[in-house]
Design an enzyme around this catalytic site. Structure first.
Site, PDB file in Angstrom:
ATOM      1  CG  HIS A 104      30.099  32.281  31.245  1.00 35.38           C
ATOM      2  ND1 HIS A 104      31.320  32.862  30.966  1.00 35.38           N
ATOM      3  CD2 HIS A 104      30.303  31.543  32.363  1.00 35.38           C
ATOM      4  CE1 HIS A 104      32.202  32.500  31.880  1.00 35.38           C
ATOM      5  NE2 HIS A 104      31.606  31.701  32.738  1.00 35.38           N
ATOM      6  N   GLY A 105      25.777  31.503  30.409  1.00 31.33           N
ATOM      7  CA  GLY A 105      24.422  31.848  30.006  1.00 31.33           C
ATOM      8  C   GLY A 105      23.697  30.652  29.430  1.00 31.33           C
ATOM      9  CB  SER A 108      31.485  38.268  39.356  1.00 32.08           C
ATOM     10  OG  SER A 108      30.435  39.232  39.435  1.00 32.08           O
ATOM     11  CG  ASP A 162      32.990  33.480  39.139  1.00 34.19           C
ATOM     12  OD1 ASP A 162      33.778  32.592  38.797  1.00 34.19           O
ATOM     13  OD2 ASP A 162      31.894  33.676  38.572  1.00 34.19           O
ATOM     14  CD  GLU A 221      29.379  34.700  34.496  1.00 34.37           C
ATOM     15  OE1 GLU A 221      28.439  34.136  35.064  1.00 34.37           O
ATOM     16  OE2 GLU A 221      30.543  34.273  34.536  1.00 34.37           O
ATOM     17  CG  ASP A 252      38.888  33.381  33.187  1.00 34.74           C
ATOM     18  OD1 ASP A 252      39.715  32.787  32.468  1.00 34.74           O
ATOM     19  OD2 ASP A 252      37.736  33.654  32.818  1.00 34.74           O
ATOM     20  N   GLY A 307      29.949  27.690  33.356  1.00 37.94           N
ATOM     21  CA  GLY A 307      28.920  27.763  32.330  1.00 37.94           C
ATOM     22  C   GLY A 307      27.896  26.658  32.467  1.00 37.94           C
TER      23      GLY A 307
END
Length: 360
Positions: free
Chosen positions: A227-228, A63, A110, A183, A145, A267
């Site tokens: 996410h998470g 990322s 990412d 995230e 994204d 996710g």
């Protein structure tokens, strides 16, 4: 037959048609490849060991924040310079060590949001430089994204970047529809639940625009992903929607394939094995894992420190004697290794759950 039968490069970082053929093979054999967020050489090692031991391809991704960490937290990230430098350093490291593990590796980045496009631009400058020297880009693929932007703007920007990378046969992943949660500094915890579910017509619009440029792309569609790790009931995953996306695009394009789209599951942490299996059955070829693996990495180091507490408080002196040295306990190669081992074990579980284990 194994996945390496469809690849020209059998181990190490793969690019171009090898990436396309890997994802085709995954769809045809009904498995997906975990994409592991790596932030250091140590997390790279943990992931690669799992892939080697499980005889599976793997995707290693950085990322923007993870790339900056590769460069060092003490380095300024003005103009994304640390994230660019860290991504390049991480990519060169992965390229150098991955052939030793004997499995194919997709080298990916990412979640590049609109505000982070200078990071993407810097990496693509390096890709093009590397391409001129080696005939292939530095990275196998990148991910844009722009899901928070209007659909038309999202597709237009992605297409523009796809046209830039297409001459290198570089893979591009895009996202449409929003992945909830938080995230890497992107907080979508307050978005409307309706935005968490992409419509089939939106997916087709992306497919139509990008397929006119080339075949090297995948789509991260939102079907309630977060996410998470989240509490059950906060949002409902609907992987069955992915089947509707495939069916709609097949109808519009008159494709002979029931899975004309390469889909991505974002996710994934906290999801059930059945939810993964359902998504994979509808053409998901890549599943992102980060949160679960961060915790798994911590577990090994945490448990070591708790168990060896009396051996790491001082350089000399422990329960075995006041003059006993503790170097063999506080050496970072010892306790960091414990994190690699617990992370690797969790990656192996994912490789098994997603069906990629044993495919090499």
């Amino acid at each position: 037959m194994s996945v390496t039968d469809v690849l020209t490069r059998k181990s190490g970082v793969i690019v171009g048609d090898d990436v396309l053929n890997l994802f085709k093979y995954a769809q045809e054999h009904n498995f997906a490849i975990p994409a592991i967020n790596v932030t250091s050489s140590s997390t790279v090692v943990g992931a690669l060991e799992a892939a080697r031991d499980s005889k599976s391809p793997i995707i290693l991704q950085m990322s923007q924040g993870g790339a900056a960490y590769f460069a060092g937290k003490g380095v300024s990230n003005a103009d994304q310079k640390a994230s660019i430098a860290g991504a390049i350093a991480g990519a060169l490291y992965i390229r150098a060590v991955s052939p030793s593990y004997g499995v194919p590796v997709v080298l990916h980045t990412d979640h590049c949001a609109k505000k982070l496009l200078p990071w993407m631009d810097g990496m693509l400058d390096e890709d093009e430089k590397y391409f001129k020297e080696h005939g292939e880009p530095l990275f196998s693929s990148h991910m844009l994204d722009l899901s928070e932007e209007p659909k038309e703007e999202n597709i237009a920007i992605v297409k523009k970047y796809f046209e830039r990378v297409a001459p290198m046969k570089q893979w591009l992943e895009m996202e449409i529809g929003i992945t909830g949660g938080e995230e890497d500094g992107v907080d979508n915890t307050g978005v409307d639940n309706a935005a968490l579910y992409t419509q089939p017509s939106d997916i087709y619009d992306v497919y139509s625009a990008l397929s006119s440029v080339g075949p090297y792309f995948s789509i991260a569609a939102a079907f309630g992903n977060v996410h998470g790790v989240y509490k059950p009931g906060n949002v409902k995953l609907q992987p069955e929607l992915l089947g509707k996306h495939q069916a709609y695009t097949k109808e519009q394009t008159k494709s002979s394939s029931d899975k004309p789209i390469f889909l991505v599951f974002h996710g994934g942490s906290g999801s059930s094995k059945q939810e993964f299996s359902t998504a994979i059955s509808f053409g998901v070829v890549k599943v992102n894992l980060d949160t679960d693996l961060q915790f798994a990495y911590l577990e090994g180091i945490r448990d070591y420190m708790l168990n060896k507490k009396d051996y790491v408080m001082t350089q000399v002196g422990n329960p075995d004697g006041a003059d006993k040295p503790n170097k063999k306990y506080f050496d970072p190669r010892v306790w960091v290794r414990e994190g690699e081992k617990t992370m690797s074990a969790r990656v192996k579980t994912a490789l098994s759950d997603f069906g990629s284990a044993g495919s090499v």
